[in-house]
Design a protein around this motif. Structure first.
Motif, short mmCIF file in Angstrom:
data_model
loop_
_atom_site.label_atom_id
_atom_site.label_comp_id
_atom_site.label_asym_id
_atom_site.label_seq_id
_atom_site.Cartn_x
_atom_site.Cartn_y
_atom_site.Cartn_z
N VAL A 541 22.84 92.92 125.57
CA VAL A 541 21.66 92.91 126.43
C VAL A 541 20.50 93.66 125.79
CG1 VAL A 541 22.20 95.03 127.72
CG2 VAL A 541 21.00 93.16 128.87
N ASN A 542 20.80 94.51 124.80
CA ASN A 542 19.73 95.23 124.09
C ASN A 542 18.79 94.29 123.34
OD1 ASN A 542 19.91 98.29 124.21
ND2 ASN A 542 22.06 97.75 123.85
N ALA A 543 19.21 93.05 123.12
CA ALA A 543 18.39 92.11 122.35
C ALA A 543 17.43 91.31 123.23
CB ALA A 543 19.29 91.15 121.58
N TRP A 544 17.49 91.52 124.56
CA TRP A 544 16.75 90.66 125.48
C TRP A 544 15.75 91.45 126.33
CZ3 TRP A 544 17.45 85.36 125.64
CH2 TRP A 544 18.54 84.86 124.92
N GLN A 545 14.68 90.76 126.70
CA GLN A 545 13.71 91.30 127.65
C GLN A 545 14.25 91.07 129.06
OE1 GLN A 545 9.66 89.91 127.30
NE2 GLN A 545 9.72 89.93 125.06
N VAL A 546 15.22 91.85 129.44
CA VAL A 546 15.82 91.72 130.77
C VAL A 546 16.20 93.11 131.25
CG1 VAL A 546 18.08 91.25 129.73
CG2 VAL A 546 17.67 90.64 132.11
N SER A 547 15.89 93.41 132.51
CA SER A 547 16.13 94.74 133.05
C SER A 547 17.07 94.65 134.24
CB SER A 547 14.81 95.39 133.51
OG SER A 547 13.94 95.55 132.41
N LYS A 548 17.99 95.59 134.30
CA LYS A 548 18.94 95.66 135.42
C LYS A 548 18.22 95.99 136.72
CE LYS A 548 22.83 98.54 136.94
NZ LYS A 548 23.66 99.72 136.58
N GLN A 549 17.21 96.84 136.62
CA GLN A 549 16.50 97.32 137.80
C GLN A 549 15.11 97.79 137.37
OE1 GLN A 549 18.08 101.06 139.39
NE2 GLN A 549 19.11 101.42 137.44
N PRO A 550 14.24 98.11 138.31
CA PRO A 550 12.89 98.55 137.95
C PRO A 550 12.90 99.77 137.04
CG PRO A 550 13.00 98.01 140.27
CD PRO A 550 14.40 97.98 139.77
N ASP A 551 12.04 99.74 136.06
CA ASP A 551 11.85 100.85 135.15
C ASP A 551 10.38 101.24 135.19
OD1 ASP A 551 11.57 102.36 132.58
OD2 ASP A 551 13.66 101.80 132.33
N VAL A 552 9.52 100.45 134.55
CA VAL A 552 8.07 100.67 134.69
C VAL A 552 7.65 100.53 136.15
CG1 VAL A 552 5.80 99.77 134.08
CG2 VAL A 552 7.57 99.95 132.32
N VAL A 553 8.22 99.55 136.86
CA VAL A 553 7.86 99.33 138.27
C VAL A 553 8.16 100.56 139.11
CG1 VAL A 553 8.33 97.88 140.29
CG2 VAL A 553 8.16 96.85 138.03
N MET A 554 9.14 101.35 138.69
CA MET A 554 9.49 102.56 139.41
C MET A 554 8.31 103.53 139.49
SD MET A 554 11.99 104.12 140.95
CE MET A 554 12.10 105.80 141.59
N LEU A 555 7.42 103.50 138.51
CA LEU A 555 6.25 104.36 138.54
C LEU A 555 5.35 104.01 139.72
CD1 LEU A 555 5.41 104.38 134.73
CD2 LEU A 555 6.32 106.30 136.07
N PHE A 556 5.23 102.73 140.03
CA PHE A 556 4.41 102.30 141.17
C PHE A 556 5.06 102.72 142.48
CE2 PHE A 556 3.08 99.65 137.70
CZ PHE A 556 1.73 99.41 137.91
N TYR A 557 6.39 102.65 142.54
CA TYR A 557 7.10 103.06 143.75
C TYR A 557 6.93 104.56 144.00
CZ TYR A 557 10.99 104.33 146.82
OH TYR A 557 11.75 104.84 147.85
N LEU A 558 7.05 105.33 142.94
CA LEU A 558 7.06 106.78 143.10
C LEU A 558 5.65 107.35 143.23
CD1 LEU A 558 9.52 108.59 143.20
CD2 LEU A 558 9.15 109.16 140.80
N LEU A 559 4.77 106.97 142.30
CA LEU A 559 3.43 107.55 142.26
C LEU A 559 2.40 106.76 143.04
CD1 LEU A 559 3.38 108.27 138.41
CD2 LEU A 559 3.67 109.98 140.21
N GLY A 560 2.61 105.45 143.17
CA GLY A 560 1.57 104.59 143.70
C GLY A 560 0.57 104.25 142.60
N GLU A 561 -0.13 103.14 142.75
CA GLU A 561 -1.04 102.70 141.71
C GLU A 561 -2.15 103.71 141.45
OE1 GLU A 561 -4.36 99.23 141.00
OE2 GLU A 561 -2.53 98.66 142.07
N THR A 562 -2.70 104.30 142.51
CA THR A 562 -3.84 105.21 142.34
C THR A 562 -3.46 106.43 141.51
OG1 THR A 562 -4.79 104.50 144.45
CG2 THR A 562 -5.54 106.61 143.56
N LYS A 563 -2.34 107.09 141.85
CA LYS A 563 -1.93 108.28 141.11
C LYS A 563 -1.50 107.93 139.70
CE LYS A 563 -0.55 111.01 145.13
NZ LYS A 563 0.58 111.63 145.85
#
Length: 737
Positions: A541-563
């Protein structure tokens, strides 16, 4: 010996353990789903009374027997639980044997892929029958100097006389007693089993056996225990449960609030315990990960005092985290990805692939972002609870030590003119090898680096928040150098965050150069995980652009877009609303959602900008551990995912957040979400959030002791006791009444 084993298996739909009960007609096998025809079965949870009920109608030959079971763990006496059986001879008359006991030979064997591990955790089991009929069982936890004692007694109420109990099986780790009553057709016998559990870790129980016997003999009858349980439970439940127009939705929200409260309560807050990913259940060996990042915000808003215990669990292991950092050649505190009793790293080096029987390397011990989640929880707990003593004596110290770790882990990269953090793994978990070198760990994982930025700035604010005397005392205690706070800000301003050409945040350096899959789930065999499927096929799976769960998206969940945009701007990165939208769309197309947290995070991340997509993810999240025969709820419920749905409703849809002691109120209520009401606490003041498609309101309880400072749509208000602050949908008009 055969009969003892049959008895142990004969408890209807339950394993033999400290709650072991069984019944049979004289001369027949012990009743259970493996010995009798199951004619009818129901199972219900009454959240109002915190009691579970099961009904089984079982038939052997020409005889039908009904068992109605109710059970509860006492909210008033948490070391005591009660099991009540009403057993009815539906169409037969004769003797009924009643067996009860304890089988210490229990093993964790529910999780199939963990059966290769040693599942037995109880050793040195001993039994003793007391003169008053109490069964006392003592044992020790394998690999730990923790003793356990279980005392149990059975009370039988029946029209006929009962035969005195006698030891029937006492062999090895099991002990059962048996008594007999005589029933007529249609007659019912009531069997109450009252159990008390104590360990050597209990503050007032140096001898667990004595404590178990004492608490059992103080317990009284099952009826009196139930009355005390209700008196203790119902005020707490009334303070956290949801209400609203849509009964199925309210029931789903309350199920989540119930499970959180069952796991993190006033009683558990007194224990030296963190928040295991599956609560107090078998999955993940009971280890503590980062799931408290999703659970503690809910606990802090509902019952702030309950959140203190899990934070103290982290503080008591601060020295171990410091030692781990020193062993890695770094400063500060490096908390483990998987923590247990000692605070050492518990992540196994290998994970079993059930598809091909191979053992796969596990590098997730490099998920050092767990430190930032601990800092996040501390900062928000202090802001919501105003627990200045905890922050002064413990919280600020933890935040600063975690920031010290990030400052020392960041090294200056002359190539890019910024600090870099190497050899880490982000929340995705599927990517754990560097695409450049194929060694464990990634370079500049975006989530890790951005949260390190946040932690470094938070440590600077935490130090400045202390009064001069306390600041000086803390600096002496941890040997804080004068130049360190400036170093934190320097690293935060100059920490690398990778981007792809169109402004999309890159998950880590090299992610965009991996192979793209048109359908990420298509990489997996039917019903299997992507990483297992690819490994069996000789791929990775290290060879593919595929994610088990949010990674970058987690920043939007935690901080929100503004922060998030503010943090990136402070680091010199241009990141506008268009780039934010592109980033979300980029990763939503590359996720498999093979984590229970995935749907929750996406719902929160999209709440403000894409409400329809957010609602679709939220609706999917409500099925986690609830839909029959799907997922892995039998291993234990995913506490973070259950709590996260409540967090989405309050923080993302209701817009209730806080900053610097001021409650922020900026709702983004989706039109599809029916009218819903939830209670919350802010700095010891009770509030109620009520939202609908027309308006969202924040109401202060009439018996509050002071006003609550609220910031809403660019204005400041003081919400006095009994006042209501309302924001109307569409117009955004704000009114206070």
């Amino acid at each position: 010996m055969r009969e003892r084993r049959d008895l142990a298996r004969g408890i209807p739909a339950a394993p033999a353990g400290c709650d072991g009960l069984a019944v049979r007609r004289g001369g027949e096998p012990w009743l259970g789903t493996h010995t009798a025809q199951l004619v009818r079965y129901t199972h219900a949870l009454d959240m109002e009374t915190a009691q579970a009920t099961r009904t089984l109608l079982l038939r052997i030959a020409d005889g039908t027997t009904q068992i109605v079971e109710s059970r509860f763990v006492s909210a008033a006496h948490p070391s005591v639980f009660v099991i009540r059986w009403h057993v009815t001879a539906c169409d037969w008359s004769g003797p009924l044997d009643i067996a009860d006991g304890t089988d210490g030979d229990v093993r964790n064997a529910i999780v199939e892929r963990q059966r290769a591990f040693d599942g037995r955790h109880i050793v040195d089991v001993m039994h003793a029958i007391q003169p008053d009929g109490v069964l006392l069982t003592s044992a020790r936890l394998s690999g730990a100097q923790v003793s356990i004692a279980i005392g149990s007694r059975v009370d039988v109420q029946c029209a006929s006389d009962e035969i005195a109990p006698r030891v029937e099986w006492k062999e090895g780790a099991a002990c059962f007693t048996r008594r007999t009553v005589h029933l007529r057709a249609g007659e019912t016998v009531c069997i109450d089993k009252i159990v008390s559990v104590h360990t050597s870790r209990d503050a007032l129980a140096p001898d667990p056996a004595d404590a178990a016997l004492a608490s059992l003999r103080r317990a009284g009858s099952a009826d009196s225990l139930y009355d005390a349980h209700l008196r203790a439970w119902q005020p707490t439940w009334d303070g956290v449960r949801a209400d609203g127009d849509d009964e199925p939705l309210v029931r789903q929200l309350n199920l989540r609030a119930f499970h959180v409260l069952q796991t993190v309560s006033a009683h558990s807050a007194l224990e030296d315990a963190g928040i295991p990913a599956r609560g107090w259940q078998e999955g993940y060996h009971g280890h503590v990960f980062w799931d408290d990042l999703f659970v503690l915000p809910v606990v802090t808003r509902d019952e702030p005092d309950h959140a203190r215990g899990p934070l103290l669990y982290r503080y008591r292991r601060l020295d171990v985290a410091r030692s781990a950092a020193r062993a890695a050649g770094l400063e500060g505190a490096m908390y483990p990805w998987r923590s247990a009793a000692t605070g050492d790293e518990e992540t196994p080096r290998l994970q079993f692939n059930p598809l091909d029987g191979h053992w796969m390397r596990d590098h997730t011990r490099l998920e050092q972002h767990v430190g930032s989640s601990i800092a996040w929880n501390i900062w928000r707990y202090w802001g919501a609870s105003a627990d200045d003593g905890f922050f002064r004596d413990r919280g600020a110290e933890m935040i600063i030590e975690i920031a010290r770790f990030w400052a020392s882990a960041a090294t200056f990269d002359e190539r890019i003119g910024r600090y870099a953090i190497d050899c880490v793994i982000g929340p995705d978990e599927y990517h754990d090898l560097s695409p450049q070198t194929n060694r464990p760990g990634l370079r500049n994982n975006a989530y890790t680096n951005v949260m390190a930025m946040w932690t470094l700035r938070c440590a600077h604010k935490a130090l400045a928040s202390l009064v001069e005397r306390d600041r000086a005392a803390l600096a002496r205690k941890i040997a804080l150098r004068d130049d360190e706070p400036d170093r934190w800000l320097d690293v935060a301003r100059n920490l690398a965050v990778p981007f792809v050409d169109d402004g999309v945040i890159e998950q880590f350096e090299g992610f965009a150069r991996l192979r793209r899959a048109a359908d990420p789930k298509g990489l997996a065999d039917d019903g299997a995980r992507v990483d297992w499927s690819l490994e069996r096929a000789g791929d990775t799976v290290n060879a593919w652009q595929v994610s088990k769960q949010p990674d970058v998206v987690m920043l939007f969940y935690l901080l929100g877009e503004t922060k998030l945009r503010e943090l990136l701007a402070q680091a010199g990165y241009a990141f506008d609303a268009t780039a934010a939208r592109r980033t979300l769309d980029y990763y939503l197309a590359r996720m498999t959602h093979e984590s229970s947290l995935s749907q929750v995070v996406c719902a929160g991340a999209l709440a403000r900008g894409q409400p329809e997509r957010s609602w679709a993810y939220f609706s999917n999240a409500l099925t986690t551990d609830v839909t029959p025969l799907e997922g892995s709820a039998h291993e234990g419920l995913h506490l973070g995912a259950l709590a996260g749905t409540l967090d989405v409703v309050v923080r993302h849809y209701g817009g209730v957040d806080f900053e610097d002691g001021v409650l922020q109120f900026d709702p983004a209520w989706p039109r599809a979400l029916p009218r819903t009401r939830l209670s919350l606490m802010f700095r010891h003041q009770q509030l109620q959030l009520e939202g609908s498609a027309q308006a969202v309101a924040l109401r202060a309880a009439r018996d509050n002791t002071q006003g609550v400072a609220v910031a809403a749509r660019g204005r400041r208000f003081v919400l006095e006791p009994g006042a209501v602050l309302t924001i109307r949908a569409g117009s955004g008009a704000v009114a206070i009444t």
